[in-house]
Design an enzyme around this catalytic site. Structure first.
Site, PDB file in Angstrom:
ATOM      1  N   ASP A  33       0.846  -1.190   0.000  1.00 59.80           N
ATOM      2  CA  ASP A  33       0.000   0.000   0.000  1.00 59.80           C
ATOM      3  C   ASP A  33       0.879   1.237   0.000  1.00 59.80           C
ATOM      4  OD1 ASP A  33       0.729  -0.866   2.649  1.00 59.80           O
ATOM      5  OD2 ASP A  33      -0.522   0.735   3.450  1.00 59.80           O
ATOM      6  N   GLU A  36       0.027  -1.133   5.742  1.00 62.00           N
ATOM      7  CA  GLU A  36       1.106  -0.627   6.579  1.00 62.00           C
ATOM      8  C   GLU A  36       0.994   0.874   6.805  1.00 62.00           C
ATOM      9  OE1 GLU A  36       5.072   1.130   7.465  1.00 62.00           O
ATOM     10  OE2 GLU A  36       3.797   1.443   5.711  1.00 62.00           O
TER      11      GLU A  36
END
Length: 292
Positions: A146, A211
């Site tokens: 991400d 994350e």
């Protein structure tokens, strides 16, 4: 987890991403096996053979990175469209790992409850493994796919979701944090397979897609799998940072954690005239500032 060694490998997003990153990882794998300290010249010959393969296939590696950067896998903005992009990104990574011959488990970790009551699914966490030779050490690589939000008007000189070469460097959201390093590991492992060379270590991957939003659900999964997936792990490697030099790879043997909390201060459910009540009733904003 049991007592393990943690490493953090630093990367710089330069054009020779295939050689600089993948080659450094290959050398690291051999070092873990102990081959780098062997009087035999076999590791040196193997590395040279691997370097040649990487040089020949660098364009392919960069093309895959370009495809990954193009996925707007933004985990910060709670939008259904972006959450779909995250799922697509995790599926692309799972497919790459399967092509390596790894066994891949895309673990469903539930959904995210937002403050406004909206619920969004959390992208699956990938647990993958390649090799289970008890005579070899097992290295577990952590990475995330991400990214933070990115718009060209934020100051980007190029489209953040189009991997672009400028003066020998590659620019794009996620090129170094953290899609590039994830691909570097995949490319390193795939090179061994393409050359029909035996990996010096067993490999495991744990790859997430949240994350940047606090790694939602990751800790729960790790605790659940500590006696299973992680039980045979000897080394954990985190490749999610920068090179501190343009010429030398860096191996960081310690990382820093963080602890955070949320504070909410409430007041009456209606406004009061500040001239009449100011100084008599506590102001939530003033209280919050005092706490901070």
């Amino acid at each position: 987890l049991k007592s393990q060694t943690w490493y953090n490998i630093y990367f710089k997003p330069s054009l020779p991403i295939a050689r600089s990153q993948a080659s450094s990882l290959l050398a690291f794998l051999l070092l873990l096996e102990g081959g780098m300290f062997s009087p035999s010249s076999q590791p040196a010959r193997l590395l040279e053979k691997i370097f040649q393969y990487i040089d020949l296939h660098q364009d392919e590696f960069v093309q895959t990175l370009k495809e990954w950067v193009a996925v707007e896998s933004d985990s910060i903005q709670p939008m259904p469209r972006l959450r779909q992009e995250l799922f697509r990104m995790m599926a692309l990574a799972a497919d790459e790992l399967r092509r390596l011959g790894a066994s891949v488990d895309s673990v469903d970790v539930g959904s995210q409850q937002l403050p406004d009551g909206q619920t969004l699914p959390i992208p699956p966490i990938i647990l993958a493994e390649l090799g289970n030779d008890p005579k070899k050490p097992t290295v577990c690589f952590y990475g995330h796919l991400d990214v933070q939000p990115a718009r060209q008007e934020d100051g980007w000189l190029t489209d953040p979701y189009t991997l672009t070469e400028v003066n020998g460097k590659l620019y794009g959201r996620g090129a170094t944090d953290n899609k590039g390093p994830v691909l570097a590991w995949i490319n390193a492992v795939s090179t061994f397979g393409a050359l029909e060379e035996d990996l010096p270590v067993n490999i495991k991957f744990v790859i997430e897609g949240m994350e940047e939003s606090g790694s939602l659900a990751l800790e729960k999964l790790i605790r659940r799998e500590k006696d299973w997936f992680f039980s045979s792990v000897d080394y954990m490697v985190i490749s999610d940072n920068l090179w501190i030099s343009q010429r030398k790879p860096a191996l960081t043997y310690g990382t820093r954690g963080n602890c955070y909390f949320m504070v909410e201060v409430k007041c009456r459910d209606q406004d009061f005239h500040s001239g009449t009540f100011g100084g008599i009733l506590n102001e939530p904003m003033a209280d919050l500032v005092a706490l901070l």
